[in-house]
Enzyme design. Sequence first.
Site, PDB file in Angstrom:
ATOM      1  N   GLY A   1       3.009  -1.203   8.757  1.00 34.60           N
ATOM      2  CA  GLY A   1       3.932  -0.242   8.186  1.00 34.60           C
ATOM      3  C   GLY A   1       5.214  -0.100   8.952  1.00 34.60           C
ATOM      4  O   GLY A   1       6.198  -0.791   8.706  1.00 34.60           O
TER       5      GLY A   1
ATOM      6  N   ILE B   1     -14.798  16.229  -5.642  1.00 33.62           N
ATOM      7  CA  ILE B   1     -15.963  16.181  -6.529  1.00 33.62           C
ATOM      8  C   ILE B   1     -15.708  15.180  -7.650  1.00 33.62           C
ATOM      9  O   ILE B   1     -14.567  14.793  -7.919  1.00 33.62           O
ATOM     10  CB  ILE B   1     -16.296  17.565  -7.107  1.00 33.62           C
ATOM     11  CG1 ILE B   1     -15.147  18.070  -8.001  1.00 33.62           C
ATOM     12  CG2 ILE B   1     -16.603  18.554  -5.980  1.00 33.62           C
ATOM     13  CD1 ILE B   1     -15.512  19.286  -8.824  1.00 33.62           C
TER      14      ILE B   1
ATOM     15  N   ASP C   1      -3.183   4.444  -1.495  1.00 30.42           N
ATOM     16  CA  ASP C   1      -3.971   4.962  -0.378  1.00 30.42           C
ATOM     17  C   ASP C   1      -4.124   6.478  -0.526  1.00 30.42           C
ATOM     18  O   ASP C   1      -3.603   7.260   0.272  1.00 30.42           O
ATOM     19  CB  ASP C   1      -3.283   4.610   0.939  1.00 30.42           C
ATOM     20  CG  ASP C   1      -4.124   4.949   2.151  1.00 30.42           C
ATOM     21  OD1 ASP C   1      -5.277   5.371   1.968  1.00 30.42           O
ATOM     22  OD2 ASP C   1      -3.620   4.791   3.277  1.00 30.42           O
TER      23      ASP C   1
ATOM     24  N   LYS D   1       0.852  -1.195   0.000  1.00 31.76           N
ATOM     25  CA  LYS D   1       0.000   0.000   0.000  1.00 31.76           C
ATOM     26  C   LYS D   1       0.884   1.239   0.000  1.00 31.76           C
ATOM     27  O   LYS D   1       1.671   1.458   0.916  1.00 31.76           O
ATOM     28  CB  LYS D   1      -0.910   0.005   1.227  1.00 31.76           C
ATOM     29  CG  LYS D   1      -1.850   1.212   1.290  1.00 31.76           C
ATOM     30  CD  LYS D   1      -2.724   1.170   2.540  1.00 31.76           C
ATOM     31  CE  LYS D   1      -1.976   1.520   3.804  1.00 31.76           C
ATOM     32  NZ  LYS D   1      -1.537   2.943   3.868  1.00 31.76           N
TER      33      LYS D   1
ATOM     34  N   LYS E   1      -7.066   8.039  -0.526  1.00 30.63           N
ATOM     35  CA  LYS E   1      -8.255   8.495   0.217  1.00 30.63           C
ATOM     36  C   LYS E   1      -9.043   9.530  -0.588  1.00 30.63           C
ATOM     37  O   LYS E   1      -9.319  10.639  -0.115  1.00 30.63           O
ATOM     38  CB  LYS E   1      -7.871   9.055   1.587  1.00 30.63           C
ATOM     39  CG  LYS E   1      -7.211   8.024   2.501  1.00 30.63           C
ATOM     40  CD  LYS E   1      -6.853   8.622   3.846  1.00 30.63           C
ATOM     41  CE  LYS E   1      -6.260   7.579   4.785  1.00 30.63           C
ATOM     42  NZ  LYS E   1      -4.917   7.134   4.368  1.00 30.63           N
ATOM     43  N   VAL E   2      -9.421   9.167  -1.791  1.00 27.65           N
ATOM     44  CA  VAL E   2     -10.085  10.100  -2.711  1.00 27.65           C
ATOM     45  C   VAL E   2     -11.296  10.733  -2.026  1.00 27.65           C
ATOM     46  O   VAL E   2     -12.145  10.040  -1.475  1.00 27.65           O
ATOM     47  CB  VAL E   2     -10.540   9.384  -3.997  1.00 27.65           C
ATOM     48  CG1 VAL E   2     -11.000  10.417  -5.019  1.00 27.65           C
ATOM     49  CG2 VAL E   2      -9.418   8.542  -4.572  1.00 27.65           C
TER      50      VAL E   2
END
Length: 258
Positions: free
Chosen positions: A226, A86, A80, A48, A82-83
């Site tokens: 991580g 809009i 990752d 990730k 994190k969209v």
Amino acid sequence: MAQTAKEKESNIVLAFDFPFEKPENRKKLFSKAEQLLEAVHPYLCAVKFNHHLVLPLGTFDGVQKLVGKAQNEGLMTIMDCKVNDIGATNQAIAEYYYAAGFDALIANPFIGWEEGLKPIFEVAGRLHRGVILLVYMSHKAAVEGYGQTIVDAETGGKMLQYVSFARKTLKYGADGAVVGATYPEKIREVHEILGEKIPIYSPGIGAQGGTAQAALMAGATYLIVGREITLAENPAEAAKKARDIVRPAKWSSPRRSS
């Protein structure tokens, strides 16, 4: 993802994160990331990526090379990002990260469906890639957002924000749900909603205080680890230890492909 996990005999997802490096040291950072990946890939099922590498190395430069190297070792790759914008912007974000080779990306369901998540799922469907949704993050202040009581826009009833997100994960047909390993009780609640249909990815193992055993017992499928690996004196040994802690005597496929 389930097939990859079975083949690799691991449910460990590496959070490929490193401390800040000065921009002029980005070649050193790339080499460090490359060497770490080479050392730990036998013990992982996926990698990730986050801004720790994307910002200094560039999506279509160092990061794309690392994505290719991970995939050449049989690993899935997750962005990752994190969209959380809009629709038009989200569509572009998805197009770019998938073009860089990522197998899946993480999005925030706060933005809703129409002109929010919908364009991401459309791009993912067309390109046969995955979308994983945030349901409950692993940090201490997660309760301030994901733990709020809301009024459901469709039913008018009150419910917890993360319960709404878990239900939307099912409704939208996402490929995974992120629930922090630091909150096993939340994993358990979300698993009761998702059942065996959608796998739970749990970050926060080790450095943030989450434990592999508690997360798995609560219903997590994949463990995101991580700093316990990336900052270890011996990353390969740390990755192997993380894998072996939860590795069954006879490997069986996790719940669902992502």
